[in-house]
Write a protein that holds these residues in place. Structure first.
Motif, short mmCIF file in Angstrom:
data_model
loop_
_atom_site.label_atom_id
_atom_site.label_comp_id
_atom_site.label_asym_id
_atom_site.label_seq_id
_atom_site.Cartn_x
_atom_site.Cartn_y
_atom_site.Cartn_z
N LEU A 238 8.70 -40.29 29.48
CA LEU A 238 9.03 -40.29 30.90
C LEU A 238 8.93 -38.88 31.48
CD1 LEU A 238 12.09 -42.70 31.19
CD2 LEU A 238 9.78 -43.05 32.05
N GLU A 239 9.37 -37.91 30.68
CA GLU A 239 9.31 -36.51 31.12
C GLU A 239 7.86 -36.11 31.38
OE1 GLU A 239 11.04 -32.73 28.92
OE2 GLU A 239 12.34 -34.47 28.67
N CYS A 241 5.31 -38.18 31.97
CA CYS A 241 4.77 -38.92 33.14
C CYS A 241 5.20 -38.26 34.43
CB CYS A 241 5.28 -40.36 33.14
SG CYS A 241 4.53 -41.37 31.89
N ASP A 242 6.46 -37.83 34.46
CA ASP A 242 7.00 -37.22 35.67
C ASP A 242 6.22 -35.94 36.00
OD1 ASP A 242 8.71 -36.77 37.83
OD2 ASP A 242 9.97 -35.46 36.63
N ALA A 243 5.94 -35.14 34.97
CA ALA A 243 5.25 -33.86 35.17
C ALA A 243 3.85 -34.06 35.75
CB ALA A 243 5.18 -33.09 33.86
N THR A 245 2.79 -36.83 37.61
CA THR A 245 2.72 -37.84 38.66
C THR A 245 3.04 -37.19 40.00
OG1 THR A 245 3.43 -39.54 37.10
CG2 THR A 245 3.62 -40.08 39.43
N ASN A 248 7.40 -38.71 44.30
CA ASN A 248 8.67 -38.68 43.57
C ASN A 248 9.03 -40.02 42.92
OD1 ASN A 248 9.14 -40.02 45.90
ND2 ASN A 248 10.55 -38.52 46.78
N ALA A 249 8.05 -40.93 42.76
CA ALA A 249 8.31 -42.15 41.99
C ALA A 249 7.27 -42.26 40.89
CB ALA A 249 8.25 -43.37 42.90
N LEU A 250 7.69 -42.73 39.73
CA LEU A 250 6.75 -42.93 38.63
C LEU A 250 5.91 -44.18 38.91
CD1 LEU A 250 9.19 -42.22 35.65
CD2 LEU A 250 7.45 -40.70 36.59
N GLU A 271 21.58 -42.13 36.21
CA GLU A 271 20.75 -41.23 37.01
C GLU A 271 20.90 -39.80 36.51
OE1 GLU A 271 20.12 -40.04 41.68
OE2 GLU A 271 21.34 -41.81 41.20
N ARG A 277 15.12 -42.95 34.91
CA ARG A 277 14.03 -43.38 35.80
C ARG A 277 13.14 -44.45 35.14
NH1 ARG A 277 11.02 -38.36 38.20
NH2 ARG A 277 10.28 -39.99 39.62
N GLU A 280 11.71 -47.22 37.22
CA GLU A 280 10.60 -46.99 38.16
C GLU A 280 9.27 -47.47 37.56
OE1 GLU A 280 10.48 -42.90 39.44
OE2 GLU A 280 12.61 -42.90 39.96
#
Length: 382
Positions: A238-239, A241-243, A245, A248-250, A271, A277, A280
């Motif tokens: 997830l970390e 993917c976040d970096a 993407t 602010n949503a995956l 949260e 997340r 998401e």
């Protein structure tokens, strides 16, 4: 007479290949691929099995857990996997140049995705499966095939709909030194989590390219199931993917995410925490936990870990996103299968019903609603 058949499994791995030919390996080992921790090799495995032997496990009565012993089936399928036919998708790629800067590049992931797309067009959902700690290559194949077989032979299933499992297997040690190997597996898992993050982003890009080409997306779904320490890999994915993407949503790639016996902190889904997340990425998330899970108790005590999500479920159920459903399996597990109960009876049937799109509160499910929040459940045997 033997009733032999062939089972097919797709895989992605960052393990090292065994044998001289990387495109037709003898198997995969306990170390990372020589191409680096994040290098994913894609391939498919064909395993010859005896249907009558498998039927014994599928028909076994597991008491309060219901019918079907997928945990018992693992050993048989892992044995069969020792002589599997393994084909890795060929790649032509220059590792020192960014993928999008190369001409005539040939990516194993692209070939794998287009084969899976063909399968999905034939009424098949795809389930990505990430195994836990201390699992060898043959055990990983055996477990993924057991999951695939169980899900496709549930009496409760929608018979028009198939499920194709894609195994993600990472070097999770396999040495029986619980304390030493658990620690090393945590660090291996973090690196492998990045590899999965890359894999998820590749799926996102593949789906985006299909949408751009306006190819009809085949109305089938992708799902994700993480078992035990596989949930820790998801935290790291997830970390990643976040970096990578924007916004602010995956990306919502999966229909359903199943977190089974998760070996992560019991606050992980809140949260601001590592799995906060996860919702998401999916339309719905289900957490299966069991208070009698001895494997997780060991993880608590000997590793100095806080309480595990897979034992008591979320520490503060009200602090979890409402798309996350908490399913307490303790009443039916009763010590029969403490840690791999997602492969057995009613719990496996429950997972299959989610894949088939059956609502959480449907009376066909062996579960009762707990409390007033609407996303807490308890499995029942009758």
């Amino acid at each position: 007479a033997l009733t032999m058949t062939e089972l097919r499994l797709f895989y992605a791995t960052n393990r090292n290949h065994l044998g001289g030919d990387r495109w037709h390996p003898d198997g995969y080992g306990k170390k990372f691929s020589d191409d680096g921790v994040e290098n994913l090799r894609f391939g498919r495995v064909l395993v010859k099995v005896d249907e009558s032997k498998m039927a014994k496990f599928l028909e076994r009565d597991c008491g309060s857990m219901g019918q079907g012993d997928g945990e018992g089936l693992i050993k048989y399928l892992a044995k069969c996997a020792e002589s599997a036919d393994i084909v890795a998708y060929r790649e032509k790629i220059n590792r020192s140049v960014a993928e999008d800067q190369q001409e005539n590049i040939k990516l194993g992931s692209q070939a794998a995705f287009s084969d899976l797309q063909t399968i999905m067009r034939q009424q098949s959902d795809v389930l990505l499966f990430i195994h836990g700690y201390n699992v060898s290559w043959t055990d990983a194949v055996g477990t993924a095939l057991s999951l695939q077989t169980m899900l496709n032979s549930r009496p409760e299933r929608d018979s028009e709909q198939q499920v194709q499992v894609v195994l993600f297997t990472w070097p999770s040690d396999g040495m029986a030194l619980p304390f030493v190997s658990y620690k090393s597996d945590r660090s291996e898992a973090a690196g492998s989590g990045n590899a999965i993050g890359r894999g998820i982003l590749k799926v996102r890009d593949f789906l985006a390219s299909l949408r751009r080409a306006e190819e009809a997306l085949c109305k089938q779904d992708l799902h994700l199931l993480c078992h035990s320490m596989g949930n820790y890999l998801l935290e790291n994915a997830l970390e990643r993917c976040d970096a990578f993407t924007p916004g602010n949503a995956l990306p919502r790639i999966f229909e359903h995410i199943f977190l089974c016996a998760p070996d992560v902190d019991d606050t992980a889904l809140e949260e601001g925490h590592p799995l906060g997340r996860a919702h998401e990425l999916a339309r719905s998330v289900s957490v299966y936990h069991n208070r009698g899970d001895a494997a997780l108790v060991i993880s608590d005590f000997t590793k100095g870990n806080p309480d595990r999500l897979g034992s008591n479920g979320p520490a503060r159920p009200a602090h979890v996103h409402n798309k996350v459903h908490q399913v307490d399996c303790t009443p039916i597990v009763k010590g029969l299968v403490e840690h791999s109960y997602y492969l057995v009876g009613y719990v496996n049937a429950d997972i299959r019903m989610s894949i088939d799109g059956i609502p959480h509160g449907d009376p066909r499910r062996h579960r009762n609603r707990l409390g007033v929040m609407g996303n807490q459940w308890e499995m029942r045997s009758t």
